[in-house]
Design a protein around this motif. Structure first.
Motif, mmCIF file in Angstrom:
data_model
loop_
_atom_site.group_PDB
_atom_site.id
_atom_site.type_symbol
_atom_site.label_atom_id
_atom_site.label_comp_id
_atom_site.label_asym_id
_atom_site.label_seq_id
_atom_site.Cartn_x
_atom_site.Cartn_y
_atom_site.Cartn_z
ATOM 1 N N ILE A 43 -14.958 -2.037 2.932
ATOM 2 C CA ILE A 43 -13.873 -2.549 2.082
ATOM 3 C C ILE A 43 -13.088 -1.385 1.481
ATOM 4 C CG2 ILE A 43 -13.396 -3.766 -0.074
ATOM 5 C CD1 ILE A 43 -15.619 -5.733 0.723
ATOM 6 N N SER A 44 -13.805 -0.345 1.028
ATOM 7 C CA SER A 44 -13.088 0.803 0.449
ATOM 8 C C SER A 44 -12.256 1.522 1.515
ATOM 9 C CB SER A 44 -14.056 1.769 -0.228
ATOM 10 O OG SER A 44 -14.955 2.299 0.706
ATOM 11 N N LEU A 45 -12.728 1.611 2.751
ATOM 12 C CA LEU A 45 -11.933 2.199 3.830
ATOM 13 C C LEU A 45 -10.691 1.357 4.121
ATOM 14 C CD1 LEU A 45 -14.591 3.441 6.415
ATOM 15 C CD2 LEU A 45 -12.992 4.809 5.098
ATOM 16 N N LEU A 46 -10.837 0.037 4.089
ATOM 17 C CA LEU A 46 -9.701 -0.849 4.313
ATOM 18 C C LEU A 46 -8.650 -0.668 3.224
ATOM 19 C CD1 LEU A 46 -8.434 -3.212 5.900
ATOM 20 C CD2 LEU A 46 -9.677 -4.742 4.386
ATOM 21 N N LEU A 47 -9.081 -0.596 1.963
ATOM 22 C CA LEU A 47 -8.140 -0.405 0.859
ATOM 23 C C LEU A 47 -7.455 0.962 0.948
ATOM 24 C CD1 LEU A 47 -10.184 -1.941 -2.105
ATOM 25 C CD2 LEU A 47 -8.214 -2.925 -0.929
ATOM 26 N N LEU A 48 -8.198 1.987 1.297
ATOM 27 C CA LEU A 48 -7.623 3.322 1.442
ATOM 28 C C LEU A 48 -6.584 3.347 2.567
ATOM 29 C CD1 LEU A 48 -7.717 6.328 0.586
ATOM 30 C CD2 LEU A 48 -9.479 6.636 2.311
ATOM 31 N N ASN A 49 -6.906 2.718 3.685
ATOM 32 C CA ASN A 49 -5.982 2.652 4.807
ATOM 33 C C ASN A 49 -4.712 1.897 4.421
ATOM 34 O OD1 ASN A 49 -4.978 2.944 7.351
ATOM 35 N ND2 ASN A 49 -6.261 1.389 8.296
ATOM 36 N N SER A 50 -4.837 0.812 3.680
ATOM 37 C CA SER A 50 -3.668 0.041 3.235
ATOM 38 C C SER A 50 -2.794 0.878 2.308
ATOM 39 C CB SER A 50 -4.111 -1.233 2.515
ATOM 40 O OG SER A 50 -4.823 -2.067 3.389
ATOM 41 N N ALA A 51 -3.412 1.618 1.404
ATOM 42 C CA ALA A 51 -2.646 2.468 0.491
ATOM 43 C C ALA A 51 -1.910 3.562 1.257
ATOM 44 C CB ALA A 51 -3.572 3.078 -0.557
ATOM 45 N N ASN A 53 -0.872 3.401 4.394
ATOM 46 C CA ASN A 53 0.222 2.765 5.131
ATOM 47 C C ASN A 53 1.397 2.469 4.211
ATOM 48 O OD1 ASN A 53 -0.904 2.842 7.658
ATOM 49 N ND2 ASN A 53 -1.839 0.832 7.487
ATOM 50 N N GLN A 54 1.118 2.001 3.005
ATOM 51 C CA GLN A 54 2.186 1.713 2.053
ATOM 52 C C GLN A 54 2.931 3.000 1.695
ATOM 53 O OE1 GLN A 54 0.838 -0.021 -1.589
ATOM 54 N NE2 GLN A 54 2.901 -0.433 -2.339
ATOM 55 N N GLY A 55 2.201 4.083 1.484
ATOM 56 C CA GLY A 55 2.830 5.370 1.206
ATOM 57 C C GLY A 55 3.671 5.847 2.382
ATOM 58 N N SER A 56 3.225 5.578 3.600
ATOM 59 C CA SER A 56 3.983 5.964 4.789
ATOM 60 C C SER A 56 5.297 5.197 4.861
ATOM 61 C CB SER A 56 3.144 5.697 6.033
ATOM 62 O OG SER A 56 3.890 5.944 7.201
ATOM 63 N N PHE A 57 5.281 3.902 4.537
ATOM 64 C CA PHE A 57 6.505 3.110 4.538
ATOM 65 C C PHE A 57 7.473 3.622 3.471
ATOM 66 C CE2 PHE A 57 3.903 -0.487 6.440
ATOM 67 C CZ PHE A 57 4.465 -0.338 7.695
ATOM 68 N N GLN A 58 6.963 3.930 2.301
ATOM 69 C CA GLN A 58 7.824 4.451 1.238
ATOM 70 C C GLN A 58 8.425 5.795 1.656
ATOM 71 O OE1 GLN A 58 5.299 4.573 -2.191
ATOM 72 N NE2 GLN A 58 5.692 2.448 -2.752
ATOM 73 N N LEU A 59 7.641 6.636 2.301
ATOM 74 C CA LEU A 59 8.129 7.940 2.748
ATOM 75 C C LEU A 59 9.244 7.773 3.764
ATOM 76 C CD1 LEU A 59 7.798 11.027 2.690
ATOM 77 C CD2 LEU A 59 6.148 10.773 4.541
ATOM 78 N N SER A 60 9.092 6.846 4.710
ATOM 79 C CA SER A 60 10.130 6.657 5.719
ATOM 80 C C SER A 60 11.402 6.097 5.082
ATOM 81 C CB SER A 60 9.634 5.762 6.851
ATOM 82 O OG SER A 60 9.912 4.411 6.626
ATOM 83 N N GLU A 61 11.278 5.197 4.097
ATOM 84 C CA GLU A 61 12.457 4.682 3.396
ATOM 85 C C GLU A 61 13.158 5.796 2.626
ATOM 86 O OE1 GLU A 61 11.641 1.294 0.931
ATOM 87 O OE2 GLU A 61 10.580 0.246 2.540
ATOM 88 N N LEU A 62 12.390 6.663 1.973
ATOM 89 C CA LEU A 62 12.990 7.765 1.228
ATOM 90 C C LEU A 62 13.678 8.762 2.155
ATOM 91 C CD1 LEU A 62 10.278 8.375 -1.513
ATOM 92 C CD2 LEU A 62 12.544 7.372 -1.802
#
Length: 152
Positions: A43-51, A53-62
């Motif tokens: 579960i902690s690996l899943l949450l880390l992976n989701s975080a 991915n979200q940071g990657s999307f924000q980086l591409s938008e920026l």
């Protein structure tokens, strides 16, 4: 006789301290602990992976927004450069009624006038056809109006 040989001496005393039957320790709590640790890790690996991915999307938008803002900055700088060109400044000065000055006269430190002051006379304005546009007309690209420099 039984299949086991009787222990003698010190070995017999130690044998009495050891349980002779099947293990009486409960294995259920240990199994639950291992399963809980593994599940928590997943579960902690899943949450880390989701975080991540979200940071990657924000980086591409920026990055996309930075590119857009850089393009806008370059267009604005091009407009400023076009407005600051000598021919554009002269055209704007003529529109405001300004005329080029003749030879200047200066005031010396003692208050005397050095040189001969003359009144600026307006010169005839050039025809609008004689001026060249600073930018290509709207609807045409700069690449289509720029001369080619190929070696053919």
């Amino acid at each position: 006789m039984s299949g086991r040989s009787p222990l003698k001496g010190r070995a017999a005393r130690l044998g009495k301290l050891m349980p002779s039957g099947p293990s009486t320790a409960a294995r259920t709590p240990f199994v639950l602990l291992v399963v809980t640790l593994l599940g928590g890790g997943l579960i902690s690996l899943l949450l880390l992976n989701s975080a991540l991915n979200q940071g990657s999307f924000q980086l591409s938008e920026l990055k996309k927004k930075t590119t857009e803002l850089t393009d806008e900055e370059q267009a604005l700088q091009r407009d400023v450069d076009d407005s600051a060109a000598p021919d554009a400044l002269e055209r704007r000065a003529r529109e405001l009624g300004m005329v080029p000055g003749d030879s200047p006269a200066f005031l010396g430190q003692d208050g005397r006038i050095i040189g001969v002051p003359t009144t600026a006379t307006p010169s005839p304005t050039p025809a609008p056809e004689a001026t060249t546009p600073a930018r290509p007309p709207a609807g045409t690209s700069a690449a289509s109006t720029a001369p080619t420099t190929s070696g053919r």
